[in-house]
Design a protein around this motif. Structure first.
Motif, PDB file in Angstrom:
ATOM      1  N   HIS A 244       3.475  -3.250  -4.058  1.00  0.00           N
ATOM      2  CA  HIS A 244       2.208  -2.564  -3.825  1.00  0.00           C
ATOM      3  C   HIS A 244       2.487  -1.073  -3.819  1.00  0.00           C
ATOM      4  CE1 HIS A 244      -0.173  -6.133  -2.610  1.00  0.00           C
ATOM      5  NE2 HIS A 244       1.059  -6.606  -2.450  1.00  0.00           N
ATOM      6  N   VAL A 245       1.727  -0.317  -4.606  1.00  0.00           N
ATOM      7  CA  VAL A 245       1.935   1.128  -4.729  1.00  0.00           C
ATOM      8  C   VAL A 245       0.638   1.839  -4.390  1.00  0.00           C
ATOM      9  CG1 VAL A 245       2.505   3.018  -6.301  1.00  0.00           C
ATOM     10  CG2 VAL A 245       3.651   0.802  -6.550  1.00  0.00           C
ATOM     11  N   ILE A 246       0.718   2.838  -3.518  1.00  0.00           N
ATOM     12  CA  ILE A 246      -0.412   3.705  -3.210  1.00  0.00           C
ATOM     13  C   ILE A 246      -0.039   5.085  -3.727  1.00  0.00           C
ATOM     14  CG2 ILE A 246      -1.800   4.756  -1.397  1.00  0.00           C
ATOM     15  CD1 ILE A 246      -1.153   2.279   0.313  1.00  0.00           C
ATOM     16  N   LEU A 247      -0.850   5.631  -4.618  1.00  0.00           N
ATOM     17  CA  LEU A 247      -0.572   6.924  -5.221  1.00  0.00           C
ATOM     18  C   LEU A 247      -1.707   7.891  -4.889  1.00  0.00           C
ATOM     19  CD1 LEU A 247       1.250   8.595  -7.074  1.00  0.00           C
ATOM     20  CD2 LEU A 247      -0.136   7.799  -8.982  1.00  0.00           C
TER      21      LEU A 247
ATOM     22  N   SER B 101      -3.721  11.906   3.425  1.00  0.00           N
ATOM     23  CA  SER B 101      -3.618  13.120   4.225  1.00  0.00           C
ATOM     24  C   SER B 101      -2.279  13.837   4.020  1.00  0.00           C
ATOM     25  CB  SER B 101      -3.822  12.817   5.704  1.00  0.00           C
ATOM     26  OG  SER B 101      -2.772  12.033   6.204  1.00  0.00           O
ATOM     27  N   MET B 102      -1.218  13.088   3.727  1.00  0.00           N
ATOM     28  CA  MET B 102       0.100  13.690   3.557  1.00  0.00           C
ATOM     29  C   MET B 102       0.438  14.017   2.098  1.00  0.00           C
ATOM     30  SD  MET B 102       0.973  13.917   6.649  1.00  0.00           S
ATOM     31  CE  MET B 102       2.664  14.408   6.583  1.00  0.00           C
ATOM     32  N   GLY B 103      -0.369  13.506   1.174  1.00  0.00           N
ATOM     33  CA  GLY B 103      -0.131  13.782  -0.241  1.00  0.00           C
ATOM     34  C   GLY B 103       1.083  13.084  -0.789  1.00  0.00           C
TER      35      GLY B 103
ATOM     36  N   LYS C 212       5.953  12.636  -2.775  1.00  0.00           N
ATOM     37  CA  LYS C 212       6.871  12.128  -1.764  1.00  0.00           C
ATOM     38  C   LYS C 212       6.849  10.610  -1.859  1.00  0.00           C
ATOM     39  CE  LYS C 212       5.406  15.886   1.176  1.00  0.00           C
ATOM     40  NZ  LYS C 212       4.557  16.213   2.323  1.00  0.00           N
ATOM     41  N   THR C 213       7.971   9.973  -1.583  1.00  0.00           N
ATOM     42  CA  THR C 213       8.062   8.523  -1.705  1.00  0.00           C
ATOM     43  C   THR C 213       8.487   7.918  -0.378  1.00  0.00           C
ATOM     44  OG1 THR C 213       8.697   8.751  -4.019  1.00  0.00           O
ATOM     45  CG2 THR C 213       9.118   6.628  -2.973  1.00  0.00           C
ATOM     46  N   LEU C 214       7.792   6.885   0.019  1.00  0.00           N
ATOM     47  CA  LEU C 214       8.111   6.155   1.234  1.00  0.00           C
ATOM     48  C   LEU C 214       8.190   4.677   0.871  1.00  0.00           C
ATOM     49  CD1 LEU C 214       8.379   5.960   4.349  1.00  0.00           C
ATOM     50  CD2 LEU C 214       5.876   5.780   4.426  1.00  0.00           C
ATOM     51  N   TYR C 215       9.321   4.053   1.150  1.00  0.00           N
ATOM     52  CA  TYR C 215       9.505   2.627   0.890  1.00  0.00           C
ATOM     53  C   TYR C 215       9.345   1.876   2.208  1.00  0.00           C
ATOM     54  CZ  TYR C 215      11.556   4.076  -3.541  1.00  0.00           C
ATOM     55  OH  TYR C 215      11.763   4.620  -4.766  1.00  0.00           O
ATOM     56  N   LEU C 216       8.420   0.935   2.246  1.00  0.00           N
ATOM     57  CA  LEU C 216       8.220   0.097   3.422  1.00  0.00           C
ATOM     58  C   LEU C 216       8.544  -1.340   3.034  1.00  0.00           C
ATOM     59  CD1 LEU C 216       4.850   1.661   4.582  1.00  0.00           C
ATOM     60  CD2 LEU C 216       7.111   2.056   5.555  1.00  0.00           C
ATOM     61  N   LEU C 217       9.495  -1.921   3.705  1.00  0.00           N
ATOM     62  CA  LEU C 217       9.938  -3.272   3.380  1.00  0.00           C
ATOM     63  C   LEU C 217       9.394  -4.246   4.413  1.00  0.00           C
ATOM     64  CD1 LEU C 217      13.653  -2.389   2.619  1.00  0.00           C
ATOM     65  CD2 LEU C 217      11.764  -2.565   0.988  1.00  0.00           C
ATOM     66  N   GLN C 218       8.831  -5.333   3.937  1.00  0.00           N
ATOM     67  CA  GLN C 218       8.360  -6.368   4.856  1.00  0.00           C
ATOM     68  C   GLN C 218       9.435  -7.432   4.947  1.00  0.00           C
ATOM     69  OE1 GLN C 218       7.793  -7.156   1.654  1.00  0.00           O
ATOM     70  NE2 GLN C 218       7.994  -9.348   1.708  1.00  0.00           N
ATOM     71  N   GLY C 219       9.304  -8.256   5.921  1.00  0.00           N
ATOM     72  CA  GLY C 219      10.292  -9.311   6.046  1.00  0.00           C
ATOM     73  C   GLY C 219       9.767 -10.437   6.901  1.00  0.00           C
TER      74      GLY C 219
ATOM     75  N   TRP D  65       1.694  -4.236   4.797  1.00  0.00           N
ATOM     76  CA  TRP D  65       1.574  -2.822   5.162  1.00  0.00           C
ATOM     77  C   TRP D  65       0.210  -2.261   4.799  1.00  0.00           C
ATOM     78  CZ3 TRP D  65       4.640  -0.716   8.514  1.00  0.00           C
ATOM     79  CH2 TRP D  65       5.961  -1.140   8.626  1.00  0.00           C
ATOM     80  N   THR D  66      -0.343  -2.660   3.680  1.00  0.00           N
ATOM     81  CA  THR D  66      -1.652  -2.129   3.281  1.00  0.00           C
ATOM     82  C   THR D  66      -2.789  -2.808   4.028  1.00  0.00           C
ATOM     83  OG1 THR D  66      -1.665  -3.624   1.379  1.00  0.00           O
ATOM     84  CG2 THR D  66      -0.914  -1.380   1.002  1.00  0.00           C
ATOM     85  N   ARG D  67      -2.593  -4.030   4.481  1.00  0.00           N
ATOM     86  CA  ARG D  67      -3.647  -4.749   5.207  1.00  0.00           C
ATOM     87  C   ARG D  67      -3.716  -4.378   6.672  1.00  0.00           C
ATOM     88  NH1 ARG D  67      -1.865 -10.038   3.079  1.00  0.00           N
ATOM     89  NH2 ARG D  67      -1.154 -10.277   5.200  1.00  0.00           N
ATOM     90  N   TYR D  68      -2.573  -4.219   7.316  1.00  0.00           N
ATOM     91  CA  TYR D  68      -2.536  -4.103   8.769  1.00  0.00           C
ATOM     92  C   TYR D  68      -2.277  -2.692   9.300  1.00  0.00           C
ATOM     93  CZ  TYR D  68      -2.129  -9.139   8.279  1.00  0.00           C
ATOM     94  OH  TYR D  68      -2.335 -10.449   7.935  1.00  0.00           O
ATOM     95  N   THR D  69      -2.201  -1.717   8.423  1.00  0.00           N
ATOM     96  CA  THR D  69      -1.968  -0.339   8.868  1.00  0.00           C
ATOM     97  C   THR D  69      -2.986   0.585   8.208  1.00  0.00           C
ATOM     98  OG1 THR D  69      -0.465   0.268   7.076  1.00  0.00           O
ATOM     99  CG2 THR D  69       0.529  -0.779   9.016  1.00  0.00           C
ATOM    100  N   MET D  70      -2.950   1.848   8.593  1.00  0.00           N
ATOM    101  CA  MET D  70      -3.819   2.861   7.982  1.00  0.00           C
ATOM    102  C   MET D  70      -3.031   3.625   6.918  1.00  0.00           C
ATOM    103  SD  MET D  70      -5.855   4.073  11.445  1.00  0.00           S
ATOM    104  CE  MET D  70      -5.647   5.742  11.023  1.00  0.00           C
ATOM    105  N   LEU D  71      -2.201   2.913   6.175  1.00  0.00           N
ATOM    106  CA  LEU D  71      -1.290   3.519   5.216  1.00  0.00           C
ATOM    107  C   LEU D  71      -1.998   4.348   4.152  1.00  0.00           C
ATOM    108  CD1 LEU D  71       1.706   3.680   4.724  1.00  0.00           C
ATOM    109  CD2 LEU D  71       1.522   1.681   3.272  1.00  0.00           C
ATOM    110  N   GLU D  72      -3.107   3.879   3.622  1.00  0.00           N
ATOM    111  CA  GLU D  72      -3.827   4.632   2.594  1.00  0.00           C
ATOM    112  C   GLU D  72      -4.352   5.960   3.145  1.00  0.00           C
ATOM    113  OE1 GLU D  72      -6.492   2.589  -0.102  1.00  0.00           O
ATOM    114  OE2 GLU D  72      -5.667   0.687   0.599  1.00  0.00           O
ATOM    115  N   ILE D  73      -4.805   5.956   4.372  1.00  0.00           N
ATOM    116  CA  ILE D  73      -5.299   7.194   5.000  1.00  0.00           C
ATOM    117  C   ILE D  73      -4.129   8.163   5.184  1.00  0.00           C
ATOM    118  CG2 ILE D  73      -6.295   8.158   7.108  1.00  0.00           C
ATOM    119  CD1 ILE D  73      -7.903   5.478   7.291  1.00  0.00           C
TER     120      ILE D  73
END
Length: 66
Positions: free
Chosen positions: A20-23, A64-66, A37-44, A52-60
């Motif tokens: 899943h990629v948010i750009l 905001s951080m670009g 900037k790149t942030l890798y979030l690994l689920q397990g 990460w996209t369902r349960y957090t405010m990651l897109e927001i």
């Protein structure tokens, strides 16, 4: 904001895995000359790659951080 969900083949895992990629494409013109900037979030353990996209405010945060 662009969002991509797909499946890629992992040679390390020996199987297909979700991706899943948010750009944040709505960046100011002066910031577009530099890479995002790149942030890798690994689920397990108990969830899938969409957690990460369902349960957090990651897109927001990405917007905001670009």
């Amino acid at each position: 904001m662009a969002y991509f969900a797909g499946v890629i083949r992992s040679s390390v895992l020996g199987m297909d895995t979700g991706l899943h990629v948010i750009l944040p494409y709505e960046r100011p013109a002066e910031a577009q000359r530099n890479p995002c900037k790149t942030l890798y979030l690994l689920q397990g353990l108990g969830d899938n790659s969409a957690a990460w996209t369902r349960y957090t405010m990651l897109e927001i945060y990405a917007r905001s951080m670009g």
